[in-house]
Design a protein around this motif. Structure first.
Motif, mmCIF file in Angstrom:
data_model
loop_
_atom_site.group_PDB
_atom_site.id
_atom_site.type_symbol
_atom_site.label_atom_id
_atom_site.label_comp_id
_atom_site.label_asym_id
_atom_site.label_seq_id
_atom_site.Cartn_x
_atom_site.Cartn_y
_atom_site.Cartn_z
ATOM 1 N N GLY A 182 0.790 -1.216 0.000
ATOM 2 C CA GLY A 182 0.000 0.000 0.000
ATOM 3 C C GLY A 182 0.829 1.275 0.000
ATOM 4 N N VAL A 207 -13.557 9.324 7.563
ATOM 5 C CA VAL A 207 -12.747 8.358 6.844
ATOM 6 C C VAL A 207 -13.394 6.991 6.795
ATOM 7 C CG1 VAL A 207 -10.388 7.646 6.568
ATOM 8 C CG2 VAL A 207 -10.969 9.412 8.239
ATOM 9 N N PHE A 242 -0.869 -8.538 7.464
ATOM 10 C CA PHE A 242 0.192 -8.043 6.592
ATOM 11 C C PHE A 242 0.945 -9.119 5.832
ATOM 12 C CE2 PHE A 242 -0.531 -4.291 9.002
ATOM 13 C CZ PHE A 242 -0.281 -3.281 8.095
ATOM 14 N N ASP A 266 -3.252 -7.322 -0.834
ATOM 15 C CA ASP A 266 -2.524 -6.073 -0.682
ATOM 16 C C ASP A 266 -3.453 -4.881 -0.521
ATOM 17 O OD1 ASP A 266 -0.164 -7.299 -0.771
ATOM 18 O OD2 ASP A 266 0.277 -6.862 -2.863
ATOM 19 N N PRO A 317 -4.204 -3.500 3.590
ATOM 20 C CA PRO A 317 -3.300 -2.647 4.351
ATOM 21 C C PRO A 317 -3.224 -1.220 3.828
ATOM 22 C CG PRO A 317 -2.287 -4.755 3.907
ATOM 23 C CD PRO A 317 -3.558 -4.707 3.119
ATOM 24 N N ALA A 318 -3.432 -1.048 2.544
ATOM 25 C CA ALA A 318 -3.360 0.285 1.958
ATOM 26 C C ALA A 318 -4.283 1.248 2.689
ATOM 27 C CB ALA A 318 -3.720 0.234 0.479
ATOM 28 N N ALA A 332 -2.894 3.608 5.424
ATOM 29 C CA ALA A 332 -2.330 4.889 5.051
ATOM 30 C C ALA A 332 -3.432 5.913 4.812
ATOM 31 C CB ALA A 332 -1.479 4.753 3.792
ATOM 32 N N LEU A 389 -6.361 6.093 6.060
ATOM 33 C CA LEU A 389 -6.979 6.499 7.316
ATOM 34 C C LEU A 389 -6.200 7.634 7.963
ATOM 35 C CD1 LEU A 389 -9.247 5.711 9.275
ATOM 36 C CD2 LEU A 389 -7.570 4.321 10.488
ATOM 37 N N TRP A 404 2.367 6.129 9.550
ATOM 38 C CA TRP A 404 1.981 4.725 9.449
ATOM 39 C C TRP A 404 3.205 3.826 9.588
ATOM 40 C CZ3 TRP A 404 0.795 1.492 4.573
ATOM 41 C CH2 TRP A 404 0.226 0.284 4.961
#
Lengths: 237, 237
Positions: free
Chosen positions: A200, A235, B119, B150, B153-154, B157, B159, B185
Motif C-alpha cells: 500500500g 474516513v 500483513f 494487498d 493494508p493500503a 495509510a 486512514l 503509518w
DNA sequence: GTCTATAGTATGATAGAC
DNA sequence: GTCTATCATACTATAGAC
C-alpha cells in the motif's frame, strides 16, 4: 616443550584453520540460497547439495540449521554497521542524521533478505524437527537461544540515540532523546518493511519519505505552531 | 414460478447456509491455531484434526491453505478497522490522531498473530507443494495472487492521511500531508513490529513512544528551532 | 459429504560403514 | 572426515470407496 606437544599444537592449528575454511564454504552456500530464495527456503540439504557435501557432514561444523542462520544474521549486521560507521563521523549533526537514516533504509530495501536475516534469524520457521531435537530443546535451547541474536538489533537504537542526543540538548530537554531515537528507528524499520512488502506504499519512494519525517521533526519549522481544530472528514464510513 | 424451480432454490439456500456454516467452523479452528502457534504453523492437517475432519474434506470448502489464511487476514483487517472507526469521529483533530495512533499500535501489540495475518498472509511460508499445485501456479496464481490481499493494508495509510490532512492545511502547505501520513503509518508499524520482536526495545512501552513522536511533530514545540552543530560522539567505534 | 489411503515432496537429524 | 542409508516427521493435494 617436547616434540609431542609441539606437533600436537601444529596439528590443532591446522585443524582449526581447515575447519574454519569449511565453515566459510558452508556459510557462502547458505548465503547464496538465502539471497536467492529467502530465509524460509534455507535447508541443510540445499546447502549440502550446493557444495557437493552430504547433509550429514554439515553437522560436523554447525549444530544445525538455526546456528547457520544465526551466523548469517551476525554477518549481515556487521555489514550494515560497516555501511553506517563512516557516516557517523559526519560533523554536522543534522546532515549526519539524514545520512544515517537514508543509508539505513537503503540498505534494508536493497538487501531485504539480509535485513530479514538480521531481524528474524529466530522465530522464522515451522518446526520440522525430529524427536531427538525436541528432547534437547526441553533442557537447553529455550533459555540460551534468543539472547545473542537479540543483542545485535539493539545497537540500531543506540546508534540513532547517540546522534539524536546531539540534536536535542540545547533546547532545555523538553523531549526525551532516547524516545525520539526509538521512534526514528521504528519509523525507518517500518519504511523498510512496508516498502519491501509493497503493502500500500503505492508509489512513494522511501527517500522523500524520510526527508519529510526528519523535516517534520527538526527541519523547516514553517508548520503553524498552533493547530486548527477541524472536524473529522469521515474516513471510516 | 414452477415447483421445481422453487424447490431448487430452497435447496440452494440450504446448501449455501450449510456450506457457510462449515466454512465458519473451519475458519474458527484455523483462527485458534494461528492465535496459539502463529501463521507459519497453520496447516490443513491441524485444522482438520481440530474439528474432527479429514484433511481431504477441507478442500470442499477452501481451495487450499492460502485461501484460508487470506480469509483470516480479511477478518483481522475488518476487526482492526472496526476498532479504529469510532475514533475517527473524535472532533478535535489532534486528540483524534492520538487516539487512532494509540489504538492502532495497541491492536497490533495485543494481537500480534492477527496483525501478522493482516500483513503477511502471502509470502509467509516455504512451499511444500505437490506437483499439481506447481503446474497450476505457472499459469494463474502469480498474476492474480497478491492483488486482493494487498488492498487491505493500503487503507491504513488512507486512514491516517485523512486525519493528518486536517492537521496541516492551515500552515500554507509546507509539508506534504500524504508523506507525513505514510511516515506516521510506518512509525506505528515499526513500533508494533519491534515491540513484538522485543528486538532491543528494551523497556520502553509503546505508549510513551507514540506520544513522543506525535509531540515532536505537532505538539509542544519547545524544541529549539535552530539546531546546534555538534560533533558526532563516535558511536560506531 | 465425508473418509481412507496414498502419492509426491519436503524437512532435520543420526548411526554406522568406509 | 565424509558418505550412505535411514528414521521420524511434516506437508499439500487427490482418487476413489462408502
Amino acid at each position: 616443550m617436547g616434540i609431542v606437544e609441539r606437533k600436537d599444537r601444529e596439528l590443532h592449528t591446522k585443524h582449526a584453520a581447515r575447519a574454519h575454511g569449511q565453515r566459510e564454504r558452508i556459510l557462502d552456500a547458505a548465503r547464496r540460497i538465502v539471497m536467492r530464495e529467502g530465509l524460509a527456503a534455507l535447508s541443510m540439504r540445499k546447502i549440502a547439495d550446493a557444495i557437493g557435501y552430504s547433509p550429514a557432514s554439515l553437522y560436523l561444523y554447525f549444530a544445525g540449521r538455526d546456528e547457520i542462520a544465526e551466523a548469517l544474521g551476525r554477518e549481515g549486521y556487521a555489514q550494515l554497521a560497516a555501511q553506517l560507521e563512516p557516516l557517523a563521523l559526519i560533523d554536522d549533526a543534522r546532515e549526519r542524521l539524514h545520512a544515517l537514516a537514508h543509508a539505513y533504509v537503503a540498505y534494508g530495501c536493497d538487501h531485504p533478505q539480509t535485513y530479514e536475516l538480521i531481524f528474524m534469524a529466530h522465530k522464522a520457521r515451522p518446526e520440522h524437527e525430529g524427536p531427538a531435537a525436541r528432547r534437547r530443546r526441553g533442557a537447553l535451547a529455550d533459555v540460551a537461544g534468543a539472547s545473542e541474536a537479540d543483542a545485535a538489533p539493539a545497537c540500531g537504537a543506540r546508534l540513532f540515540a547517540a546522534t539524536l542526543s546531539a540534536l536535542t540538548p540545547a533546547s532545555g530537554a523538553p523531549v526525551d532523546g532516547s524516545l525520539l531515537a526509538q521512534s526514528l528507528w521504528a519509523t525507518l524499520h517500518g519504511v523498510v518493511m512496508l516498502t519491501c512488502a509493497r503493502a500500500g506504499f503505492q508509489h512513494t519512494a522511501p527517500g522523500p519519505l524520510i526527508d519529510a519525517t526528519l523535516d517534520a521533526w527538526f527541519g523547516a519549522r514553517r508548520v503553524a505552531a498552533t493547530l486548527p481544530t477541524v472536524r473529522a472528514p469521515g474516513v471510516a464510513s
